[in-house]
Design a protein around this motif. Structure first.
Motif, mmCIF file in Angstrom:
data_model
loop_
_atom_site.group_PDB
_atom_site.id
_atom_site.type_symbol
_atom_site.label_atom_id
_atom_site.label_comp_id
_atom_site.label_asym_id
_atom_site.label_seq_id
_atom_site.Cartn_x
_atom_site.Cartn_y
_atom_site.Cartn_z
ATOM 1 N N UNK A 721 21.326 18.930 -45.912
ATOM 2 C CA UNK A 721 21.957 18.109 -45.055
ATOM 3 C C UNK A 721 23.319 18.849 -44.567
ATOM 4 N N UNK A 722 23.951 19.644 -45.846
ATOM 5 C CA UNK A 722 25.339 20.371 -45.459
ATOM 6 C C UNK A 722 24.952 21.214 -44.191
ATOM 7 N N UNK A 723 23.878 21.986 -44.314
ATOM 8 C CA UNK A 723 23.687 22.853 -43.221
ATOM 9 C C UNK A 723 23.360 22.279 -41.895
ATOM 10 N N UNK A 724 22.710 21.266 -41.808
ATOM 11 C CA UNK A 724 22.676 20.643 -40.743
ATOM 12 C C UNK A 724 24.102 20.178 -40.085
ATOM 13 N N UNK A 725 25.105 19.901 -40.814
ATOM 14 C CA UNK A 725 26.359 19.620 -40.474
ATOM 15 C C UNK A 725 27.102 20.764 -40.103
ATOM 16 N N UNK A 726 26.710 21.996 -40.585
ATOM 17 C CA UNK A 726 27.300 23.261 -40.037
ATOM 18 C C UNK A 726 26.960 23.627 -38.950
ATOM 19 N N UNK A 727 25.623 23.107 -38.530
ATOM 20 C CA UNK A 727 24.854 23.518 -37.233
ATOM 21 C C UNK A 727 25.611 22.933 -35.950
ATOM 22 N N UNK A 728 26.173 21.632 -36.357
ATOM 23 C CA UNK A 728 26.813 21.005 -35.323
ATOM 24 C C UNK A 728 28.069 21.717 -34.762
ATOM 25 N N UNK A 729 28.580 22.475 -35.598
ATOM 26 C CA UNK A 729 30.130 22.975 -35.439
ATOM 27 C C UNK A 729 29.812 24.155 -34.584
ATOM 28 N N UNK A 730 28.578 24.606 -34.335
ATOM 29 C CA UNK A 730 28.375 25.760 -33.509
ATOM 30 C C UNK A 730 28.440 25.157 -31.844
ATOM 31 N N UNK A 731 29.197 25.960 -31.130
ATOM 32 C CA UNK A 731 29.415 25.563 -29.629
ATOM 33 C C UNK A 731 28.182 25.284 -29.102
ATOM 34 N N UNK A 732 27.230 26.124 -29.067
ATOM 35 C CA UNK A 732 25.898 26.132 -28.100
ATOM 36 C C UNK A 732 25.376 24.836 -28.660
ATOM 37 N N UNK A 733 25.145 24.492 -29.976
ATOM 38 C CA UNK A 733 24.381 23.685 -30.584
ATOM 39 C C UNK A 733 24.947 22.232 -30.016
ATOM 40 N N UNK A 734 26.487 22.187 -30.143
ATOM 41 C CA UNK A 734 26.972 20.910 -29.994
ATOM 42 C C UNK A 734 26.777 20.575 -28.444
ATOM 43 N N UNK A 735 26.921 21.457 -27.472
ATOM 44 C CA UNK A 735 26.898 21.296 -26.094
ATOM 45 C C UNK A 735 25.197 20.719 -25.711
ATOM 46 N N UNK A 736 24.332 21.220 -26.357
ATOM 47 C CA UNK A 736 23.041 20.839 -26.195
ATOM 48 C C UNK A 736 22.530 19.477 -26.811
ATOM 49 N N UNK A 737 23.349 19.459 -27.922
ATOM 50 C CA UNK A 737 23.200 18.005 -28.535
ATOM 51 C C UNK A 737 23.733 17.004 -27.617
ATOM 52 N N UNK A 738 24.820 17.083 -27.075
ATOM 53 C CA UNK A 738 25.717 16.269 -26.064
ATOM 54 C C UNK A 738 24.635 15.867 -24.902
ATOM 55 N N UNK A 739 24.037 17.019 -24.342
ATOM 56 C CA UNK A 739 23.087 16.966 -23.360
ATOM 57 C C UNK A 739 21.992 16.255 -23.444
#
Length: 811
Positions: A721-739
């Protein structure tokens, strides 16, 4: 790649904490503040406007007091809506129960029918306690469609008499025989009111231009009944109308009287129909929610809890003198389409029904019975779905459908369903035993084709056909079926080995001509895929490795033997696919981030092949937080490349039991400022997982409802669960999630149990992935039997695995 076992539901970072009671999909009803959103309020009004005329019409069709339909609608909304396991399913009196209820009223009277409804509710709660809800989904769709068609025909024929100004009889046959006489004495004013109702019902949803916006606000059933009522009033037409008696004279449930055997059969019939309709309706609602363009997470249905809700609603409805209750697809689909986000919309709809029943009696008494009859008749006609007929015809189950339909029409619902089940079993046995085996020679190649299921019953014919293949010749065996049992597999394997040993060539292919995995060569029997594989070292039997003895390091010779086995046994099967990948480049759909542990074989546990996974492995399956001084460019580069360049659609973080990195963190966590080895510096990225585990206290993540076995397992789960939270901090991941183009999912693999778990939408429960025998026999790929409940940032959820009931419409 085979279908992913399941997905998680990655919400915002704040949602990684345990959800509140209001967010819990199936928490206890008490203890949470009741909140109503604007979407739920508007959806409840839309459902109410549909529910009101339908509830009166169904009560009319059953011969019950008209108020009984309103009581059932209110109980379905308030009781089933609050307790049930499908938040957006709307319950009430359903057309599918019309025939059953009408028969019970004729046979036992109204008060005993109410008592039967109460007993059926207790039976549903008992079934829920046995956790057999999902078993109802095993019923053949052809039987369900046939049952609905038979009920629809019965409803339409009965209501036709009211439409023509007469009174229906108690059976379909009597109603059909009485139609000529009814046509001879037709009442024109009743026909005109019915025609106007049907016309509005058909035209209203198809209004063009600005009328379409108005049609979206007012449902067609309400407009049809209201329009026909207004026209009848303006024209001064005298027709039988709705007559709602005073609530003070409303009949409640009484002590059941009649033969015990008949009462038990009646309870079983009501329990069966209400349960199957409600459970299939809950599955259909989940599909509608997953297809909805909405970013509001809605929990998936808990089928056992849904049975509890439906049973409780039937107990209350029967005790208060209401009709039997079940999930209703017409109202449920309207609820989803109107944008409902919680069970508040269902409950408010029940409240509006109560308000209408108390305050709108003078208005309801103006409705002509012919208008309600035509509305219910239209619902009955829609239950005979051409789409269902095409589906069962395509799957060669027409006989099951027709027998069930005719059985329901001529004998009754319970008898018709029993006949349908008997025919379905007979058809399945016929298909299982009917196997056609042919042999022909073309271009010096002997073709043996097997059409149908290959079981031990067909082994004698199979061996006769195989013995017609001359020694030393080339043969191709084509299996055009979906099942191969152990006896047939062994016979085919023995023949193939013998034929090859005598200088011949033998190839076993599937329906499309694709090769089926051949038996391993005798010299490399230990290298069969995932067979006697534990502790195996080519050239040395597994038994020679004693318990507790650590195997010696793999020698170069053994590695070379493994490479040779690949070139000989595997390369011929994958060469064409690898050549295509070499030409076109890699296009993986998933980034799979897991531990370096040698016991985790990603291709094995995900049933994937070349080009399916972009895999990143490191000690402890860690995702260092980007932008920090101690960040790691290697993992970050892989994430950036996978998300931006390869454009993967999902990222999976996979932890596992017995992880050495997590154990090291527990035993001696690295401290800041202390001189450490490279391994110690790397493990510092796992310190947030330690903090998360400590902060969780006694509310740590669960494995299929059970607590973790020890602190190491708790840390392994918290780490995912913690590593999933860390993933969200990556710029590319956050951008694709928002899209909305990326999904995150967590996974836990228990090495000792060879069992995969996936993080559920609640983000605090790891659900077991259950494998069931798939078409093709015991050696085929297992099928996933857990809900696929993941949500991207845009709210799109993956498809449900219960495709058997995707096209069921329960009215």
């Amino acid at each position: 790649m085979a279908a992913s076992p399941a997905t998680i539901n990655p919400h915002d970072t704040a949602d990684l904490s345990p959800p509140s009671r209001e967010q819990e999909p199936h928490g206890p009803p008490g203890g949470a503040r009741f909140r109503v959103s604007g979407a739920d309020l508007s959806a409840s009004l839309a459902v109410f406007l549909i529910s009101l005329p339908l509830s009166l019409g169904i009560a009319l069709a059953t011969g019950a007091p008209l108020q009984a339909g309103l009581v059932a609608a209110a109980c379905g909304g308030l009781v089933a809506g609050r307790i049930g396991g499908s938040p957006l399913q709307v319950s009430g009196p359903a057309a599918g129960l019309t025939v059953v209820t009408a028969d019970l009223i004729v046979q036992y009277g109204w008060r005993t029918t109410c008592a039967i409804t109460v007993l059926a509710g207790f039976a549903q709660i008992g079934l829920a306690a046995l956790r057999v809800a999902r078993s109802a989904l095993a019923v053949s769709p052809a039987i369900v469609h046939g049952m609905l068609a038979g009920i629809g025909i019965t409803i339409a024929v009965a209501q036709a008499h009211i439409v023509l100004g007469g009174t229906p009889a108690s059976s379909v046959v009597d109603n059909l025989l009485a139609l000529p006489a009814q046509l001879a004495s037709v009442r024109p004013e009743a026909v005109l009111v019915s025609a106007l109702t049907l016309g509005l019902l058909l035209v209203w949803p198809r209004l063009p231009g600005r009328g379409a916006r108005l049609a979206g606000l007012l449902p067609a059933p309400l407009v049809a009944v209201a329009g026909a009522t207004a026209a009848a009033q303006l024209a001064g037409v005298r027709l039988p109308r709705v007559d709602l008696p005073s609530w003070s004279s409303h009949a409640l449930a009484g002590f059941p009287t009649g033969p015990v055997t008949g009462l038990v059969t009646a309870v079983v019939a009501v329990t069966l129909v209400t349960s199957v309709q409600s459970l299939l309706g809950a599955v259909a609602v989940d599909k509608l929610i997953s297809a909805r363009d909405d970013d509001t997470p809605v929990p998936r249905s808990d089928l056992d809890r849904e049975l509890v809700g439906q049973g409780t609603a039937n107990i209350v409805s029967g005790a208060l003198g209401g009709l039997p209750v079940s999930g209703v697809a017409v109202r449920s689909s309207a609820n989803v389409a109107a944008g409902a986000v919680s069970r508040a919309s269902t409950m408010l709809h029940g409240l509006w029904v109560i308000v209408a029943a108390l305050l709108l009696v003078p208005v309801l008494d103006l409705i002509p019975l012919a208008a309600l009859a035509s509305l219910v008749a239209a619902v009955g006609v829609r239950m005979v779905s051409l789409n269902h007929i095409r589906t069962v015809t395509r799957h060669r189950e027409t006989a099951v459908y027709l027998v069930t339909t005719l059985g329901v029409v001529l004998l009754g619902v319970l008898e018709g369903v029993a006949l349908g089940i008997a025919v379905a079993v007979a058809v399945a046995l016929h298909r299982l035993t009917r196997t056609r085996i042919t042999h022909r020679e073309a271009d010096d190649v002997h073709h043996v084709r097997v059409r149908g299921q290959l079981t031990f019953l067909a082994v004698p014919r199979l061996t006769r056909a195989l013995h017609q293949v001359p020694r030393g010749s080339r043969a191709v065996v084509e299996l055009d079926g979906s099942f191969l049992d152990h006896a047939a597999h062994e016979a085919l394997q023995d023949w193939q080995a013998t034929h090859t040993a005598r200088g011949g060539e033998a190839e076993v292919t599937g329906r499309a001509g694709t090769p089926v995995a051949a038996p391993a060569s005798p010299t490399h029997s230990c290298c069969r895929p995932w067979a006697p594989w534990r502790d195996h070292r080519c050239g040395e039997p597994a038994a020679s490795v004693l318990p507790g003895h650590r195997p010696e390091p793999v020698r170069v010779r053994e590695l070379a033997d493994g490479l040779g086995a690949f070139q000989r046994d595997t390369a011929p099967h994958v060469r064409e696919e690898l050549a295509r990948l070499a030409r076109e480049g890699q296009r993986p759909a998933h980034l799979f981030l897991t531990c370096s542990d040698s016991r985790l074989v990603t291709s094995m546990i995900t049933a994937s092949g070349p080009g399916d996974l972009f895999t990143v492995r490191n000690v402890g399956n860690l995702v260092p937080v980007p932008g920090t001084e101690a960040g790691d460019d290697s993992v970050a580069a892989a994430i950036e490349y996978a998300v931006d360049v390869l454009e993967v659609g999902s990222i999976t973080v996979c932890g596992h039991s017995g992880c050495g990195a997590m154990q090291a963190l527990l035993n001696a966590p690295p401290a800041e400022g202390e001189p450490v080895t490279p391994l110690g510096r790397w493990l510092r990225h796992g310190l947030p997982s330690l903090d998360r585990m400590a902060a969780e206290g006694g509310t740590w993540a669960m494995l299929e409802g059970r607590p973790p076995a020890d602190a190491a397992e708790r840390l392994c789960l918290a780490n995912v669960v913690q590593q999933l939270e860390h993933l969200r901090a990556h710029e590319a991941v956050a951008r694709r999630l928002a899209e909305g183009g990326l999904q995150l999912q967590g996974m836990y693999f228990h090495v000792g149990e060879a069992q995969a778990y996936l993080l559920s939408p609640s983000l605090d429960l790891f659900d077991r992935v259950v494998a069931s025998p798939a078409p093709g026999g015991p050696d085929a790929a297992p099928a996933v039997d857990v809900p696929l409940a993941g949500t991207s940032a845009a709210g799109a959820a993956p498809p449900d695995t219960s495709g058997r009931v995707a096209d069921v419409e329960l009215l």
